[in-house]
Design a protein around this motif. Sequence first.
Motif, PDB file in Angstrom:
ATOM      1  N   ARG A  31       0.826  -1.197   0.000  1.00  0.00           N
ATOM      2  CA  ARG A  31       0.000   0.000   0.000  1.00  0.00           C
ATOM      3  C   ARG A  31       0.866   1.255   0.000  1.00  0.00           C
ATOM      4  NH1 ARG A  31      -5.205   0.252   1.306  1.00  0.00           N
ATOM      5  NH2 ARG A  31      -4.932   2.063   2.652  1.00  0.00           N
ATOM      6  N   SER A  32       0.298   2.343  -0.488  1.00  0.00           N
ATOM      7  CA  SER A  32       1.076   3.553  -0.704  1.00  0.00           C
ATOM      8  C   SER A  32       1.625   4.165   0.582  1.00  0.00           C
ATOM      9  CB  SER A  32       0.233   4.586  -1.457  1.00  0.00           C
ATOM     10  OG  SER A  32      -0.968   4.832  -0.764  1.00  0.00           O
ATOM     11  N   ASN A  33       1.067   3.831   1.744  1.00  0.00           N
ATOM     12  CA  ASN A  33       1.568   4.407   2.994  1.00  0.00           C
ATOM     13  C   ASN A  33       2.184   3.357   3.920  1.00  0.00           C
ATOM     14  OD1 ASN A  33      -0.751   3.069   3.577  1.00  0.00           O
ATOM     15  ND2 ASN A  33      -1.709   4.712   4.763  1.00  0.00           N
ATOM     16  N   PRO A  56       1.245  10.289   0.003  1.00  0.00           N
ATOM     17  CA  PRO A  56       0.981   8.883  -0.334  1.00  0.00           C
ATOM     18  C   PRO A  56       0.332   8.758  -1.699  1.00  0.00           C
ATOM     19  CG  PRO A  56       0.262   9.383   1.902  1.00  0.00           C
ATOM     20  CD  PRO A  56       0.619  10.687   1.263  1.00  0.00           C
ATOM     21  N   GLY A  57       0.687   7.700  -2.399  1.00  0.00           N
ATOM     22  CA  GLY A  57       0.073   7.461  -3.704  1.00  0.00           C
ATOM     23  C   GLY A  57       0.722   8.209  -4.838  1.00  0.00           C
ATOM     24  N   THR A  59       3.871   7.761  -6.132  1.00  0.00           N
ATOM     25  CA  THR A  59       4.727   6.959  -7.013  1.00  0.00           C
ATOM     26  C   THR A  59       3.882   6.226  -8.041  1.00  0.00           C
ATOM     27  OG1 THR A  59       6.267   6.626  -5.209  1.00  0.00           O
ATOM     28  CG2 THR A  59       6.507   5.177  -7.086  1.00  0.00           C
ATOM     29  N   ARG A  60       4.080   6.543  -9.318  1.00  0.00           N
ATOM     30  CA  ARG A  60       3.305   5.935 -10.384  1.00  0.00           C
ATOM     31  C   ARG A  60       4.173   5.104 -11.321  1.00  0.00           C
ATOM     32  NH1 ARG A  60       1.499  10.901  -9.064  1.00  0.00           N
ATOM     33  NH2 ARG A  60      -0.750  11.281  -8.929  1.00  0.00           N
ATOM     34  N   GLY A  78       2.898   2.054  -5.266  1.00  0.00           N
ATOM     35  CA  GLY A  78       2.025   1.811  -4.129  1.00  0.00           C
ATOM     36  C   GLY A  78       0.572   1.803  -4.571  1.00  0.00           C
ATOM     37  N   TYR A  79      -0.241   1.010  -3.903  1.00  0.00           N
ATOM     38  CA  TYR A  79      -1.649   0.898  -4.292  1.00  0.00           C
ATOM     39  C   TYR A  79      -2.545   1.246  -3.106  1.00  0.00           C
ATOM     40  CZ  TYR A  79      -1.038  -3.611  -1.948  1.00  0.00           C
ATOM     41  OH  TYR A  79      -0.742  -4.586  -1.027  1.00  0.00           O
ATOM     42  N   TYR A  81      -4.361   3.966  -2.269  1.00  0.00           N
ATOM     43  CA  TYR A  81      -4.552   5.299  -1.700  1.00  0.00           C
ATOM     44  C   TYR A  81      -5.930   5.824  -2.092  1.00  0.00           C
ATOM     45  CZ  TYR A  81      -3.475  10.047  -0.177  1.00  0.00           C
ATOM     46  OH  TYR A  81      -3.493  11.259   0.462  1.00  0.00           O
ATOM     47  N   TRP A  92      -2.658   2.261 -12.230  1.00  0.00           N
ATOM     48  CA  TRP A  92      -1.575   1.711 -11.411  1.00  0.00           C
ATOM     49  C   TRP A  92      -1.681   0.200 -11.352  1.00  0.00           C
ATOM     50  CZ3 TRP A  92      -2.161   5.403  -6.604  1.00  0.00           C
ATOM     51  CH2 TRP A  92      -1.861   6.705  -7.009  1.00  0.00           C
TER      52      TRP A  92
END
Length: 205
Positions: A31-33, A56-57, A59-60, A78-79, A81, A92
């Motif tokens: 997860r993004s965080n 958070p979120g 990075t693509r 990260g996923y 968010y 993503w």
Amino acid sequence: MKIKNSEFITSAVRREQYPTDERIEVAFVGRSNVGKSSIINSITNRRGLAKVSQTPGKTRLINFFLINNDFYLVDLPGYGYAKVSKTEKASWGKIIETYLSSRLQLKRVVLLVDCRHKPTEDDIMMHEWIKHYGYDVLVIATKSDKLSKNELRKSEKVIRDTLKLAQEDKLYYFSSLNKIGRDELVDSIFDDIILKEDNEQSKES
């Protein structure tokens, strides 16, 4: 295994942007965080190797880091968010799935979950994706410094039950702040696949 050097090589979205030198890869996803950049920096002993975003979120991209001039550590987007559009979330997911479904060099996926919370539906789906594509998966519960020993025991049961981990499935706890057990974790993530790859290359030669 000692990580002596690590360097950023490239970022990618599409398959044709991935490195083409056939080195093996170990991917990190979560997860993004969840603290993915922090744990990558901790295990490589490079504070700024993976950029820690304040948002958070953000990075693509898929980021490829060359370790010991020997193999790639791959940082997946990260996923999960909440504050992004459904279109962005889908895009993503597509980036991650394209990588997982087509990467012969990928030998293991490290799934990061937050030890303080029950794994989310996104975590469950990601774990199922990894298993579906036939990769070896190692689960790391991050931010372990935030829980007491008793809470950590409860957390382990929740994570194992939620992700349906078998007793032999690998689950480790780690804190990027205190870094306790860092060297053992590095060995657990990389040692056996590097050794296996070296043995296979020896047989071929």
